[in-house]
Scaffold this motif. Structure first.
Motif, PDB file in Angstrom:
ATOM      1  N   LEU A  57      10.603   8.389   2.420  1.00  0.00           N
ATOM      2  CA  LEU A  57      11.312   7.261   1.811  1.00  0.00           C
ATOM      3  C   LEU A  57      12.796   7.235   2.191  1.00  0.00           C
ATOM      4  CD1 LEU A  57       9.623   7.072  -1.706  1.00  0.00           C
ATOM      5  CD2 LEU A  57       9.158   5.757   0.354  1.00  0.00           C
ATOM      6  N   PHE A 103       0.793  -1.225   0.000  1.00  0.00           N
ATOM      7  CA  PHE A 103       0.000   0.000   0.000  1.00  0.00           C
ATOM      8  C   PHE A 103       0.829   1.281   0.000  1.00  0.00           C
ATOM      9  CE2 PHE A 103      -3.023  -3.236   0.688  1.00  0.00           C
ATOM     10  CZ  PHE A 103      -4.175  -2.755   0.090  1.00  0.00           C
ATOM     11  N   ILE A 141       2.377  10.673   9.652  1.00  0.00           N
ATOM     12  CA  ILE A 141       1.245  11.408  10.236  1.00  0.00           C
ATOM     13  C   ILE A 141       1.176  12.824   9.653  1.00  0.00           C
ATOM     14  CG2 ILE A 141       0.304  12.337  12.395  1.00  0.00           C
ATOM     15  CD1 ILE A 141       1.467   9.802  13.726  1.00  0.00           C
TER      16      ILE A 141
HETATM   17  C1  HEM Z   1       1.322  10.259   0.604  1.00  0.00           C
HETATM   18  C2  HEM Z   1       1.304   9.376   1.564  1.00  0.00           C
HETATM   19  C3  HEM Z   1       2.293   8.225   1.742  1.00  0.00           C
HETATM   20  C4  HEM Z   1       3.111   7.604   0.840  1.00  0.00           C
HETATM   21  C5  HEM Z   1       3.250   7.904  -0.653  1.00  0.00           C
HETATM   22  C6  HEM Z   1       3.830   6.579   1.547  1.00  0.00           C
HETATM   23  C7  HEM Z   1       4.756   5.718   0.965  1.00  0.00           C
HETATM   24  C8  HEM Z   1       5.372   4.661   1.610  1.00  0.00           C
HETATM   25  C9  HEM Z   1       6.120   3.618   0.970  1.00  0.00           C
HETATM   26  C10 HEM Z   1       6.369   3.506  -0.548  1.00  0.00           C
HETATM   27  C11 HEM Z   1       6.545   2.750   1.923  1.00  0.00           C
HETATM   28  C12 HEM Z   1       7.324   1.449   1.702  1.00  0.00           C
HETATM   29  C13 HEM Z   1       6.346   0.316   1.353  1.00  0.00           C
HETATM   30  C14 HEM Z   1       5.478  -0.071   2.520  1.00  0.00           C
HETATM   31  O1  HEM Z   1       6.011  -0.391   3.592  1.00  0.00           O
HETATM   32  O2  HEM Z   1       4.222  -0.038   2.367  1.00  0.00           O
HETATM   33  C15 HEM Z   1       6.098   3.271   3.202  1.00  0.00           C
HETATM   34  C16 HEM Z   1       6.369   2.691   4.438  1.00  0.00           C
HETATM   35  C17 HEM Z   1       5.898   3.176   5.653  1.00  0.00           C
HETATM   36  N1  HEM Z   1       5.001   4.217   5.820  1.00  0.00           N
HETATM   37 FE1  HEM Z   1       4.253   5.387   4.376  1.00  0.00          FE
HETATM   38  N2  HEM Z   1       3.452   6.592   2.866  1.00  0.00           N
HETATM   39  C18 HEM Z   1       2.511   7.578   3.028  1.00  0.00           C
HETATM   40  C19 HEM Z   1       1.848   7.873   4.200  1.00  0.00           C
HETATM   41  C20 HEM Z   1       2.071   7.281   5.438  1.00  0.00           C
HETATM   42  C21 HEM Z   1       1.298   7.509   6.621  1.00  0.00           C
HETATM   43  C22 HEM Z   1       0.079   8.426   6.702  1.00  0.00           C
HETATM   44  C23 HEM Z   1       1.883   6.758   7.624  1.00  0.00           C
HETATM   45  C24 HEM Z   1       1.493   6.640   9.080  1.00  0.00           C
HETATM   46  C25 HEM Z   1       0.870   7.483   9.793  1.00  0.00           C
HETATM   47  C26 HEM Z   1       2.993   6.046   7.054  1.00  0.00           C
HETATM   48  C27 HEM Z   1       3.849   5.211   7.748  1.00  0.00           C
HETATM   49  C28 HEM Z   1       4.749   4.331   7.171  1.00  0.00           C
HETATM   50  C29 HEM Z   1       5.557   3.352   7.890  1.00  0.00           C
HETATM   51  C30 HEM Z   1       5.600   3.162   9.420  1.00  0.00           C
HETATM   52  C31 HEM Z   1       6.263   2.629   6.949  1.00  0.00           C
HETATM   53  C32 HEM Z   1       7.260   1.469   7.199  1.00  0.00           C
HETATM   54  C33 HEM Z   1       6.483   0.196   7.211  1.00  0.00           C
HETATM   55  C34 HEM Z   1       7.272  -0.995   7.621  1.00  0.00           C
HETATM   56  O3  HEM Z   1       8.451  -1.109   7.289  1.00  0.00           O
HETATM   57  O4  HEM Z   1       6.679  -1.839   8.309  1.00  0.00           O
HETATM   58  N3  HEM Z   1       3.078   6.371   5.727  1.00  0.00           N
HETATM   59  N4  HEM Z   1       5.375   4.421   2.978  1.00  0.00           N
END
Ligand code: HEM
Length: 406
Positions: free
Chosen positions: A202, A36, A122
């Motif tokens: 990222l 996602f 967040i």
């Molecule tokens: C425009 C909004 C966002 C984009 C484009 C984005 C993109 C990404 C991508 C590409 C990854 C790596 C793939 C994955 O682990 O799913 C990631 C990981 C992560 N994102 Fe986001 N994200 C967004 C918003 C958020 C939000 C709102 C949160 C939490 C409040 C969040 C928290 C995290 C966390 C904690 C990870 C690491 C997950 C893990 O390694 O278990 N992200 N994000």
């Protein structure tokens, strides 16, 4: 290739792509919930591109805004498609983000050393909410106008600066032309701020690396695979499945995400019978209304999102893998999911009869999830260890979850 060699001699293009993408080490056991993040990135790009084409025909003027949207729908080549991709895209963005956040909550992705990654997420959520709220005013329909009226009013409860802030937001004493033009300007700007923050998100991710469903440290070389082809293919497959669902809505039921009242031009002299926000704001709207005092309601609504930021400190369990290895947390998480569905339902309906106490109980359960976290997580950890869970859990308790050497 000659051109690539020429660039590489002057700019680290190939090393960068290798290091951050193709050869980037990723845990081998990521499941589909890890798709996602890349889907969020895809939909962000889609929103920017379709938004750009909409802006070429849209008129940010209260006398013309509604008609210019109708013009896009009827006269502009593929205008209907561009608009439906953008309006359905907004709903899809929230669905993807909520799943992305809930995945993080379930698997404990917020834990050390990923606190900054979590907080940047967040901040992203707040920015996406701001962009969606401002974009909703642009078609200048009844719900656009009255939604903006209600939400901008909420800023009035902030002590000392509230009234001035409402004036600043609206650009006038009432929602009107000045509001529309500034919302349009900000709606165009915010996505680029989001892109900047996604880059930070990222960079942070690649520094601390992904966690994984087991939550265990991946120390051996065989525990990790290069991002390409393993996750490029898996992300592409996820994208295809997503497009299947998303485009079914775009082509067969695009009205699902547009409130019927918004097909009526904004009329400041006629309040709609029932003002409801879009579905993605409904749980927060229900929390706002659950509290009889407006000031406290606004505080609770903002707190319901901000409280996520404290998760790294509220969750005191050191059992890796979050819900995977924590049966009590799994139950709490399930209750939390059901509670969000109840809040969404309550937010959609007029606050009458039994729905009022149900909304209040659901609000209590929402905050109860976070308030109980420190106690339950500690107690659950002691309970699990007393049951002598197999070795790896205990061995990993104090190790940071990292992926081999950096
Ligand atoms: C425009 C909004 C966002 C984009 C484009 C984005 C993109 C990404 C991508 C590409 C990854 C790596 C793939 C994955 O682990 O799913 C990631 C990981 C992560 N994102 Fe986001 N994200 C967004 C918003 C958020 C939000 C709102 C949160 C939490 C409040 C969040 C928290 C995290 C966390 C904690 C990870 C690491 C997950 C893990 O390694 O278990 N992200 N994000």
């Amino acid at each position: 290739m000659k051109i690539i060699n020429w660039i590489d001699a002057r700019f680290p293009l190939t090393p960068f792509i290798k290091h951050e993408l193709t050869e980037y080490k990723t845990p081998a056991n990521l499941n589909y919930w890890w798709n996602f993040g890349s889907l969020a990135g895809f939909i962000l790009m889609l929103q920017i591109i379709t938004g750009l084409f909409l802006a070429m025909h849209y008129k940010a003027d209260t006398n013309m805004a509604f008609d210019s949207v109708e013009y896009i729908m009827r006269e502009v080549n593929f205008g209907w498609l561009i608009r439906y991709l953008h309006s359905t895209g907004a709903a899809a963005f929230f669905a993807i983000l909520y799943i992305h956040i809930l995945r993080g909550l379930y698997y404990g992705s917020y834990r050390k050393p990923r606190e900054m990654l979590w907080w940047s997420g967040i901040a992203l959520l707040f920015l996406v909410m701001g962009a969606a709220f401002m974009g909703y005013l642009l078609p200048w329909g009844q719900m656009s106008f009255w939604g903006a009226q209600v939400i901008t009013n909420l800023f009035g409860v902030i002590p000392f600066i509230g009234d001035d802030l409402v004036l600043l937001l609206r650009g006038d004493f009432a929602v009107g032309d000045a509001t529309l033009t500034r919302f349009f300007a900000l709606h165009y700007l915010i996505p680029f701020l989001i892109v900047g923050l996604v880059v930070i998100h990222l960079v942070t991710l690649h520094w601390v690396k992904s966690t994984n469903p087991s939550g265990h440290s991946l120390q051996r070389e065989s525990d990790a695979v290069p991002f390409h082809p393993y996750y490029t293919v898996k992300d592409l497959f996820g994208l295809m499945v997503f497009l299947l669902v998303f485009l079914s809505f775009v082509f067969f039921s695009p009205g699902s995400f547009i409130e019927a009242d918004n097909y009526i031009p904004a009329n400041p002299l006629q309040t709609p019978a029932h003002i409801v926000p879009e579905w993605y704001f409904l749980p927060f709207y229900a929390i706002l209304r659950a509290i009889p005092n407006l000031e406290l309601g606004v505080v609770a609504m903002v707190a319901s999102i901000l409280i996520l930021a404290f998760m790294p400190y509220l969750d005191r369990s050191r059992i890796p893998g979050g819900g995977t290895n924590r049966p009590i947390y799994r139950l709490m998480f399930l209750a939390f999911l059901i509670d969000i569905v109840v809040l969404t339902y309550v937010g959609k309906k007029p606050p009458e009869g039994m729905l009022v106490p149900i909304g209040q109980v659901a609000t209590l359960v929402y905050f109860g999830f976070f308030a109980a976290m420190p106690f339950v997580s500690k107690w659950e950890e002691r309970w699990l260890l007393s049951k002598s869970v197999p070795g790896p859990v205990q061995e990993n308790l104090d190790k940071p979850i990292t992926l081999g050497k950096r």
